[in-house]
Scaffold this motif. Structure first.
Motif, mmCIF file in Angstrom:
data_model
loop_
_atom_site.group_PDB
_atom_site.id
_atom_site.type_symbol
_atom_site.label_atom_id
_atom_site.label_comp_id
_atom_site.label_asym_id
_atom_site.label_seq_id
_atom_site.Cartn_x
_atom_site.Cartn_y
_atom_site.Cartn_z
ATOM 1 N N ARG A 80 43.980 3.402 10.492
ATOM 2 C CA ARG A 80 45.200 4.223 10.599
ATOM 3 C C ARG A 80 44.886 5.710 10.686
ATOM 4 N NH1 ARG A 80 50.679 4.040 9.415
ATOM 5 N NH2 ARG A 80 50.605 1.788 9.355
ATOM 6 N N ILE A 109 51.558 12.867 14.840
ATOM 7 C CA ILE A 109 52.139 12.204 13.660
ATOM 8 C C ILE A 109 53.605 11.843 13.901
ATOM 9 C CG2 ILE A 109 52.814 12.620 11.248
ATOM 10 C CD1 ILE A 109 50.193 14.272 11.042
ATOM 11 N N GLU A 110 54.345 12.788 14.519
ATOM 12 C CA GLU A 110 55.776 12.549 14.762
ATOM 13 C C GLU A 110 55.972 11.293 15.617
ATOM 14 O OE1 GLU A 110 57.713 15.902 16.642
ATOM 15 O OE2 GLU A 110 59.683 14.982 16.462
ATOM 16 N N GLU A 111 55.069 11.114 16.607
ATOM 17 C CA GLU A 111 55.225 9.961 17.521
ATOM 18 C C GLU A 111 54.872 8.657 16.806
ATOM 19 O OE1 GLU A 111 56.878 10.876 19.830
ATOM 20 O OE2 GLU A 111 56.341 12.986 19.745
ATOM 21 N N GLN A 144 55.264 8.129 13.600
ATOM 22 C CA GLN A 144 56.411 7.856 12.707
ATOM 23 C C GLN A 144 57.572 7.260 13.493
ATOM 24 O OE1 GLN A 144 57.040 11.708 11.010
ATOM 25 N NE2 GLN A 144 55.688 11.313 9.278
ATOM 26 N N HIS A 145 57.854 7.858 14.666
ATOM 27 C CA HIS A 145 58.966 7.336 15.477
ATOM 28 C C HIS A 145 58.705 5.891 15.887
ATOM 29 C CE1 HIS A 145 60.556 11.558 16.680
ATOM 30 N NE2 HIS A 145 61.172 11.080 15.639
ATOM 31 N N GLU A 173 56.897 3.658 14.355
ATOM 32 C CA GLU A 173 57.061 2.776 13.184
ATOM 33 C C GLU A 173 58.536 2.555 12.857
ATOM 34 O OE1 GLU A 173 54.418 4.639 10.299
ATOM 35 O OE2 GLU A 173 53.114 2.888 10.456
ATOM 36 N N GLU A 174 59.298 3.660 12.870
ATOM 37 C CA GLU A 174 60.737 3.533 12.572
ATOM 38 C C GLU A 174 61.418 2.583 13.558
ATOM 39 O OE1 GLU A 174 61.204 8.195 11.351
ATOM 40 O OE2 GLU A 174 62.391 7.443 13.023
#
Ligand SMILES: Cc1cc2nc3c(=O)[nH]c(=O)nc-3n(C[C@H](O)[C@H](O)[C@H](O)COP(=O)(O)OP(=O)(O)OC[C@H]3O[C@@H](n4cnc5c(N)ncnc54)[C@H](O)[C@@H]3O)c2cc1C
Ligand code: SF4
Length: 482
Positions: A330, A337-339, A341-342, A344-345
């Motif tokens: 990971r 990081i933002e991408e 997180q998106h 995963e969400e």
């Protein structure tokens, strides 16, 4: 600007995002950005470090005067149009594509990583403030007013050809046009933008916004010749006869593929083909657009960079279940990081320490599973600082009716194979000197064409540096010939 600051505001003002259940059904933009009031509130958190040593400026590859533009939002808070106009004037001094960079730069590794506020709380949300300024200016015609002021009054200092309309080429062309040069871009595809148009999806960078950023360059006098493959339609030699200098910004658009059994099975895509169909050819709107795209129920994306995240999130929006399989861990993922997180969400699953060894097909020649070897990390690190990995000899097979390979890209050799004397490194990148000049005098290069796969802002930084070097080169030649 000197301001009284009673207390540090540690938490950043958040930007709203479209809810997950709504966004996974469409390609509309996920992050909605600031409005003026929230942008000012965030801008007020900035400590206005002096420009000479503001660490955020040092972290930005094109050295945007960050406290300068943020300060304008606060200074003119009672007059939003003036605040944005002055802020944009500061940004444009260093960066002509802020609506793009505000959206796609890895700020967490650049300006925001250096921001002193990050030591006591959240760093200033520099990227979202930059994006706000560009978006507000576009919506309120403030760009037109500034462009009219910037348009050079004298042209004809020299003619420059730019090859490739990606961020490197567009920036180089814009900078030269601002200096009064006559610039023509030669682009192989039928639309300008490079990766910004064919790689990065609408939900991260709406194409309408990109088109408008590019239209500004045309306003500055840059001509863009589309469907022109330099090395085929026109040669580098022919360009050198017509122009005083040439800039090569042809990027790194050739996908690396896996040399393992089953690679030729149906429904195994390179991420480049997959994303080009989806973004450039708008296959997600088939049959309204002609280009089709076949995506099954279970997609495996191999890789963990920005390209892998974009491919995974696009396949998800086309109705597939998506798993990202990565041979490392990971913390080694290179995507923003933002991408991550998106993704995963939105429900993308992640499998780590899996290295593909075989694609397994069905009786119709279509992929039905991928066999992976399980990997484990070592203490030792490679040249890029990542932990080395070794195979464990244990295997696992995951079902998939679609596979997208996103393991990296390298430069195409269309120009270097045709142009004699153009020196190339073994990985296909062009050899340049400290002024970004290639082995052919008068031919400069930058962006992914010299770095391999890198970032938008580094490509833009090269474009800007090359424009200055081209200007010096032409002036020197002119003086020598006088
Ligand atoms: C899917 C994807 C997502 C990415 N996401 C991010 C991100 O979020 N943030 C980030 O900073 N970076 C990201 N990157 C990397 C970034 O897009 C690149 O580093 C950047 O676009 C490089 O710019 P460039 O101008 O050098 O090349 P490119 O953008 O590749 O543009 C090169 C242009 O040259 C044209 N061309 C090539 N050969 C010829 C020829 N012979 N004649 C004429 N034209 C030619 C191509 O058609 C293309 O338009 C991403 C990359 C990909 C693939
Ligand atoms: S380092 Fe942070 S606080 Fe200082 S000027 Fe830059 S953005 Fe503002």
């Amino acid at each position: 600007m000197v301001r009284k600051r009673p207390k540090l505001i540690k938490e950043r003002v958040p930007t709203p995002e479209r809810p997950v259940e709504e966004r996974v059904k469409s390609f509309v933009e996920v992050n909605l950005g600031y409005d003026f009031a929230s942008a000012v509130k965030e801008a007020e958190r900035c400590l206005q470090c002096p420009v000479e040593y503001a660490p955020c400026i040092k972290g930005c590859p094109v050295h945007i005067n960050i406290p300068g533009f943020i300060g304008k939002l606060v200074e003119h808070r009672d007059d939003p149009n003036k605040a944005v106009k002055e802020a944009l004037r500061v940004i444009w001094g260093d960066n002509t594509l802020p609506a793009v960079t505000g959206r796609v730069c890895p700020q967490e590794e650049q300006c925001e990583m250096n921001c002193v506020m990050g030591k006591v709380g959240d760093p200033i949300n520099i990227g979202k403030l930059e994006r706000f300024v560009a978006d507000y200016a576009r919506k309120h015609s403030i760009e037109d007013e500034l462009l009219a002021e910037m348009r050079p009054s004298v042209c004809g200092k020299g003619k420059v050809a730019v090859v490739g309309a990606g961020p490197a080429g567009l920036t180089c062309a814009g900078e030269l046009a601002k200096l009064g040069y006559d610039v023509t871009i030669y682009e192989a595809l039928h639309k300008p933008g490079g990766v910004l148009i064919y790689g990065i999806p609408e939900f991260r960078l709406p194409k309408e916004i990109l088109d408008k950023e590019i239209a500004k360059l045309r306003e500055l006098g840059v001509e863009i010749k589309l469907d022109h493959v330099v090395g085929k339609t026109v040669t580098l030699e022919e360009l050198l006869e017509e122009y005083d200098a040439v800039f090569i910004g042809t990027g790194a658009g050739t996908p690396k593929l896996l040399n393992i059994p089953g690679i030729l099975l149906d429904r195994i895509y390179s991420a480049n083909e997959f994303l080009t169909r989806v973004n450039l050819m708008k296959a997600y709107k088939f049959p309204e657009y002609d280009e089709p795209i076949a995506v099954g129920k279970k997609t495996i994306v191999i890789g963990a960079g920005n390209t892998a995240m974009d491919a995974a999130r696009s396949a998800l929006r086309l109705g597939s279940e998506v798993t990202i399989a990565y041979r490392r861990g990971r913390e080694d993922m290179t995507a923003r990081i933002e991408e991550i997180q998106h993704a995963e969400e939105e429900g993308v699953k992640f499998e780590f320490f899996l290295n593909p060894v075989e694609f397994i097909g069905d009786e119709n020649g279509r992929v039905k599973a991928v066999k992976f070897e399980k990997m484990k990390p070592l203490e030792e690190r490679d040249k890029k600082g990542k932990r080395k990995i070794v195979g464990t000899g244990e295997y696992v097979t995951l079902e998939a009716d679609t596979v997208i390979i996103a393991i990296g890209l390298e430069p195409n050799r269309i120009i270097s194979e045709e142009a004699t004397g153009l020196k190339v490194n073994p990985d296909g990148t062009l050899v340049v000197d400290e002024n970004l000049m290639t082995s052919i005098p008068g031919v400069f290069a930058g962006g992914d064409a010299i770095r391999g796969e890198a970032t938008v802002i580094l490509a833009m930084g090269d474009g800007k540096r090359a424009a200055k070097a081209i200007c010096d080169y032409i002036e020197k030649k002119r003086k020598a010939n006088a």
